[in-house]
Motif scaffolding. Sequence first.
Motif, PDB file in Angstrom:
ATOM      1  N   VAL A 190      37.045  49.524  36.466  1.00 26.61           N
ATOM      2  CA  VAL A 190      36.614  48.677  35.349  1.00 26.61           C
ATOM      3  C   VAL A 190      35.129  48.919  35.072  1.00 26.61           C
ATOM      4  O   VAL A 190      34.703  49.078  33.926  1.00 26.61           O
ATOM      5  N   LEU A 212      40.945  39.696  36.562  1.00 30.68           N
ATOM      6  CA  LEU A 212      39.830  40.086  37.426  1.00 30.68           C
ATOM      7  C   LEU A 212      39.417  38.984  38.404  1.00 30.68           C
ATOM      8  O   LEU A 212      39.225  39.255  39.580  1.00 30.68           O
ATOM      9  N   ARG A 266      41.839  41.098  31.272  1.00 34.31           N
ATOM     10  CA  ARG A 266      40.490  41.243  31.817  1.00 34.31           C
ATOM     11  C   ARG A 266      39.940  39.878  32.227  1.00 34.31           C
ATOM     12  O   ARG A 266      39.351  39.721  33.279  1.00 34.31           O
ATOM     13  N   ARG A 267      40.189  38.882  31.359  1.00 34.14           N
ATOM     14  CA  ARG A 267      39.655  37.557  31.657  1.00 34.14           C
ATOM     15  C   ARG A 267      40.444  36.881  32.767  1.00 34.14           C
ATOM     16  O   ARG A 267      39.870  36.165  33.589  1.00 34.14           O
ATOM     17  N   ALA A 309      43.634  46.203  32.018  1.00 34.86           N
ATOM     18  CA  ALA A 309      42.648  45.145  31.804  1.00 34.86           C
ATOM     19  C   ALA A 309      41.657  45.549  30.727  1.00 34.86           C
ATOM     20  O   ALA A 309      41.165  44.724  29.971  1.00 34.86           O
ATOM     21  N   ASP A 310      41.384  46.863  30.652  1.00 40.99           N
ATOM     22  CA  ASP A 310      40.467  47.348  29.622  1.00 40.99           C
ATOM     23  C   ASP A 310      41.105  47.239  28.239  1.00 40.99           C
ATOM     24  O   ASP A 310      40.439  46.947  27.260  1.00 40.99           O
TER      25      ASP A 310
END
Lengths: 273, 377
Positions: free
Chosen positions: B259, B213, B209-210, B202-203
Amino acid sequence: MLMTVNQATATSVERNAVVEARQLGLTFQTNDGPVRALSDVNLTINKGEFVSFIGPSGCGKTTFLRVIADLEQPTEGTISINGMTPEQARQARAYGYVFQAAALFPWRTIENNVGLPLEIIGLSKAEQQARIKRTMDLVNLTGFEKKYPWQLSGGMQQRASIARALAFDADLLLMDEPFGALDEIVRDHLNEQLLRLWRQTNKTICFVTHSIPEAVYLSTRIVVMSPRPGRVTDVIESTLPAERPLDIRESPEFLAIAARVRDGLRAGHSYED
Amino acid sequence: MMNSKPSWQVGLALVLCAIAMATMPMLANEAVAPMSSGTTTLVIALIALPAVASFAMFSGLASAAVLFIGAHGAAWLLIANISGNEGMARMPFFLLLAAAWLLAWRCVALLSAIRPLSKQVRTFLRLLIPAIFGAWILIIWEAVTRGAGVPFILLPPPSAIAARIGNSLPILAADVRQTIFKAVLFGYFVGCASGFVVAILADRVPFLRRGLLPIGNMVSALPIIGVAPIMVIWFGFEWQSKAAVVIIMTFFPMLVNTVAGLTASGHMERDLMRTYASNYWQTLFKLRLPAAAPFIFNALKINSTLALIGAIVAEFFGTPIVGMGFRISTEIGRMNVDMVWAEIAVAALAGSVFYGVVALIERATTFWHPSVRGGRA
């Protein structure tokens, strides 16, 4: 108003230029609208020079250093470092950068902190060890290799961060108020050591400060800047000899240069009041 | 010195002793084995003498030692003499128990105030103080349940639970093997590892990430009671379905903490790595992950207890005839509450050991963090 932008000495040999800025400008887009951090900066820094940038907060001296380091991108004009773009220079590891705080990694010993850039470059273990030893010697930190940063005083931490910037032997050293957070006595001591180091290594140093005595004591050239927008208002060539004991700061010559720097700073401020 | 001034605990203990003496006897008249007057006198002496002595002592350590002996001697006599007389205790019994407890309280207070110089003594005290504290929970539990004759099914005395643990070691061992060594450990490692890997992904990938999460957030809100039976349908009655529940429970805390931890490194440090032209993975391994370690260990500690809860609860919804959750749900149906308590004790012990091991690894790994080394940032 004193607005004479002292064009870099035209006599200097072009090939000697380490940093060359032409009509450099930088505008930050913020929530409160655009902020002009740098405007029309023309400056050439030659090999082996010790150039100080002095001015009040917000005059763009740190921003200029960050532009050289490719940590900020200019929005106008051009800048070249050793004939390359800042991006290329960064990729070529052309400079070492010393921040306002030591920014040592607390989970690494001092020697491993100093060796951090060497690990990233990918030098052999033996080469890393040799360079760590040499630079730790240079900043008088021998014997503290196995300590952790939080076991050292603020002055020693900053010396370790200088050692880290020197470790990979870049010819250009960018220092952003490295001694700003230290007390007067430690600062004097580190200034002396820095001058000695500069003479020994023959590096080019760009040094941001807001202390007039520090700027005059260290530099071969002093760039006076003023804010809103950040610009160069005066460039002063130092007439002090290369050999500078601490008590040179009481000499008339020193005081004359300091007075001129102060005038330059005041001129940059005058329109505000 | 601290001990020269009279403490309210000791004063109150003496008052309780006096009231107890005035309201004797300790046991109801129908008691099968009434307490001898010698025993009664001994109990009162064990409380009153150290209490008075503690006023006169100069050293905190000596008075703590005297109080320690008095409090625990009295408690032992009280509990020893209640056997055969369960449910027969009268008010003086409880008053003397309370007085003994007050002395123990004072003893712990004195011990806490001691600032020993040597490291061994300090470690010993750090262990002794909570040990006395815990022992008194058991002493009061034991004396009250037996003295007042609390029904066994409501709350069995600790001695009965201990006896049950001693008699059922093979069953408990089999349950621990099934629940902890299979479901919990597997689920914990897979859940934590996948949470970690997804956090890195995700990083690296903004789209994840959008998108991921918020969905991960939803997964964390899934009620375990609802998910467990579905996992049983998907993965069968064996431990795999319990491990699946544990994975679902541990995944999200790890994801969120990692995260958050990846953004914990300072701007200056990241600028520094940039000036070295360090690539993404070098910055990740040399700066961002070490800086994230306190967050990651936080998740590991949270998950160590979550995993145990998840596995035990999941076993309520279909399981082979072994496992801690299975044992609790069946033994409570058969009114064998001592076995239920035995499983609870084992689960508490296993959970504490699990947490303790993670905490020890954390101390060794993040020794540099101000919260661990006890220094300034």
